[in-house]
Design a protein around this motif. Structure first.
Motif, PDB file in Angstrom:
ATOM      1  N   VAL A 116      -4.849  -7.805 -13.385  1.00 27.45           N
ATOM      2  CA  VAL A 116      -6.077  -7.535 -12.647  1.00 27.45           C
ATOM      3  C   VAL A 116      -5.749  -7.467 -11.160  1.00 27.45           C
ATOM      4  CG1 VAL A 116      -8.362  -8.445 -12.062  1.00 27.45           C
ATOM      5  CG2 VAL A 116      -7.451  -8.727 -14.385  1.00 27.45           C
ATOM      6  N   ARG A 117      -6.218  -6.434 -10.513  1.00 35.17           N
ATOM      7  CA  ARG A 117      -5.944  -6.228  -9.092  1.00 35.17           C
ATOM      8  C   ARG A 117      -6.881  -7.073  -8.234  1.00 35.17           C
ATOM      9  NH1 ARG A 117      -5.465  -0.492  -5.954  1.00 35.17           N
ATOM     10  NH2 ARG A 117      -5.811  -1.283  -3.859  1.00 35.17           N
ATOM     11  N   GLU A 118      -6.304  -7.708  -7.218  1.00 35.09           N
ATOM     12  CA  GLU A 118      -7.065  -8.412  -6.194  1.00 35.09           C
ATOM     13  C   GLU A 118      -6.663  -7.808  -4.856  1.00 35.09           C
ATOM     14  OE1 GLU A 118      -6.970 -12.670  -6.097  1.00 35.09           O
ATOM     15  OE2 GLU A 118      -6.791 -12.798  -8.274  1.00 35.09           O
ATOM     16  N   ASP A 119      -7.622  -7.449  -4.049  1.00 32.67           N
ATOM     17  CA  ASP A 119      -7.316  -6.922  -2.718  1.00 32.67           C
ATOM     18  C   ASP A 119      -7.335  -8.072  -1.724  1.00 32.67           C
ATOM     19  OD1 ASP A 119      -6.981  -4.245  -3.465  1.00 32.67           O
ATOM     20  OD2 ASP A 119      -9.134  -3.925  -3.467  1.00 32.67           O
ATOM     21  N   VAL A 120      -6.178  -8.366  -1.166  1.00 34.57           N
ATOM     22  CA  VAL A 120      -6.030  -9.453  -0.207  1.00 34.57           C
ATOM     23  C   VAL A 120      -5.224  -8.951   0.985  1.00 34.57           C
ATOM     24  CG1 VAL A 120      -6.138 -11.252  -1.986  1.00 34.57           C
ATOM     25  CG2 VAL A 120      -3.934 -10.334  -1.297  1.00 34.57           C
ATOM     26  N   LEU A 121      -5.243  -9.706   2.045  1.00 35.14           N
ATOM     27  CA  LEU A 121      -4.422  -9.405   3.213  1.00 35.14           C
ATOM     28  C   LEU A 121      -3.243 -10.362   3.232  1.00 35.14           C
ATOM     29  CD1 LEU A 121      -7.255  -8.924   5.837  1.00 35.14           C
ATOM     30  CD2 LEU A 121      -5.989  -7.152   4.600  1.00 35.14           C
ATOM     31  N   HIS A 122      -2.127  -9.886   3.711  1.00 36.45           N
ATOM     32  CA  HIS A 122      -0.900 -10.673   3.788  1.00 36.45           C
ATOM     33  C   HIS A 122      -0.548 -10.801   5.263  1.00 36.45           C
ATOM     34  CE1 HIS A 122       3.359 -11.612   2.665  1.00 36.45           C
ATOM     35  NE2 HIS A 122       3.553 -11.093   3.860  1.00 36.45           N
ATOM     36  N   LEU A 132       0.856  -1.190   0.000  1.00 34.07           N
ATOM     37  CA  LEU A 132       0.000   0.000   0.000  1.00 34.07           C
ATOM     38  C   LEU A 132       0.889   1.236   0.000  1.00 34.07           C
ATOM     39  CD1 LEU A 132      -2.756  -1.014   2.573  1.00 34.07           C
ATOM     40  CD2 LEU A 132      -2.991  -0.792   0.093  1.00 34.07           C
ATOM     41  N   GLY A 133       0.540   2.202  -0.805  1.00 36.30           N
ATOM     42  CA  GLY A 133       1.335   3.428  -0.878  1.00 36.30           C
ATOM     43  C   GLY A 133       2.447   3.372  -1.900  1.00 36.30           C
ATOM     44  N   ASP A 134       2.732   2.207  -2.457  1.00 35.51           N
ATOM     45  CA  ASP A 134       3.763   2.095  -3.496  1.00 35.51           C
ATOM     46  C   ASP A 134       3.091   2.356  -4.843  1.00 35.51           C
ATOM     47  OD1 ASP A 134       5.889   1.539  -5.139  1.00 35.51           O
ATOM     48  OD2 ASP A 134       6.341  -0.418  -4.260  1.00 35.51           O
ATOM     49  N   THR A 135       2.743   3.611  -5.040  1.00 37.83           N
ATOM     50  CA  THR A 135       1.961   4.020  -6.211  1.00 37.83           C
ATOM     51  C   THR A 135       2.616   3.624  -7.538  1.00 37.83           C
ATOM     52  OG1 THR A 135       1.001   5.797  -4.916  1.00 37.83           O
ATOM     53  CG2 THR A 135       0.812   5.975  -7.317  1.00 37.83           C
ATOM     54  N   PRO A 136       3.913   3.823  -7.715  1.00 43.37           N
ATOM     55  CA  PRO A 136       4.508   3.430  -9.006  1.00 43.37           C
ATOM     56  C   PRO A 136       4.307   1.945  -9.320  1.00 43.37           C
ATOM     57  CG  PRO A 136       6.008   4.857  -7.817  1.00 43.37           C
ATOM     58  CD  PRO A 136       4.898   4.505  -6.859  1.00 43.37           C
ATOM     59  N   ALA A 137       4.523   1.087  -8.339  1.00 39.95           N
ATOM     60  CA  ALA A 137       4.345  -0.350  -8.572  1.00 39.95           C
ATOM     61  C   ALA A 137       2.882  -0.672  -8.840  1.00 39.95           C
ATOM     62  CB  ALA A 137       4.852  -1.149  -7.370  1.00 39.95           C
ATOM     63  N   ILE A 138       1.996  -0.090  -8.066  1.00 38.75           N
ATOM     64  CA  ILE A 138       0.565  -0.355  -8.243  1.00 38.75           C
ATOM     65  C   ILE A 138       0.108   0.090  -9.628  1.00 38.75           C
ATOM     66  CG2 ILE A 138      -1.757   0.271  -7.430  1.00 38.75           C
ATOM     67  CD1 ILE A 138      -0.463   0.377  -4.567  1.00 38.75           C
ATOM     68  N   GLU A 139       0.576   1.237 -10.087  1.00 38.35           N
ATOM     69  CA  GLU A 139       0.206   1.712 -11.426  1.00 38.35           C
ATOM     70  C   GLU A 139       0.740   0.777 -12.509  1.00 38.35           C
ATOM     71  OE1 GLU A 139       1.440   5.786 -11.746  1.00 38.35           O
ATOM     72  OE2 GLU A 139      -0.130   6.484 -10.378  1.00 38.35           O
TER      73      GLU A 139
END
Length: 175
Positions: free
Chosen positions: A151-157, A137-144
């Motif tokens: 496809v994005r999946e929201d999961v917990l680690h 979370l917050g690693d905007t460059p990687a997320i973009e």
């Protein structure tokens, strides 16, 4: 942690060469570990307690471990480490990108995308059905970057601690 965002620069990318590391590429792997440490701001994690040569040769010799380095001339400017996970519910595998980084001076040249494209080719050759990666979370460059490619999946680690004294013995047993 994956500090990468690339708008491909065809001229810069054409000068780059992707190399899949093998057991004979220990020096290149050490250079890649330095890139990871610098890119993630964790030089101690990637530099202080590096495994010995025999361990790294065994790791690079395993079919389940994939290390790719991007070189410009003799300089390692980026790379990734990934694992092939063989599934039990079906005869197939998936590839997990554990680390991916590009040296700061070479970001926005398409290197991360080049790495993932090469990994996609390797995954297809191995019959893998998906490649997945975690972004903080917050690693905007990687997320973009990853949003453009998948496809994005929201999961917990969750990290589950291992009792002291068992980790090194277990690692030796498996390697």
């Amino acid at each position: 942690m994956t500090p990468v965002l690339n708008d491909p620069d065809p001229d810069a990318t054409s000068q780059a060469r992707v190399q899949q590391l093998t057991a004979g590429d220990i020096s290149t792997l050490h250079d890649l570990l330095t890139v990871f440490g610098d890119a993630f701001g964790e030089p101690d994690t990637y530099g202080v307690a590096r495994p010995g040569r025999a361990y790294l040769e065994r790791l690079l010799g395993r079919d389940s471990f994939i290390a790719l380095a991007v070189l410009k001339g003799a300089e390692v400017v980026g790379g990734l480490a990934a694992y092939e996970l063989h599934k039990f519910e079906q005869e197939r595998s998936e590839i997990y990108i554990y680390d991916l980084a590009v040296a700061e001076a070479h970001r926005r040249e398409g290197i991360a995308t080049l790495l993932i494209e090469r990994l996609k080719t390797i995954a297809a050759q191995r019959g893998a059905y998906v490649i997945y990666v975690q972004a903080d979370l917050g690693d905007t460059p990687a997320i973009e970057l990853y949003s453009k490619l998948g496809v994005r999946e929201d999961v917990l680690h969750f990290d589950i601690a291992v009792p002291l004294g068992t980790a090194s013995a277990s690692a030796e047993h498996e390697m």
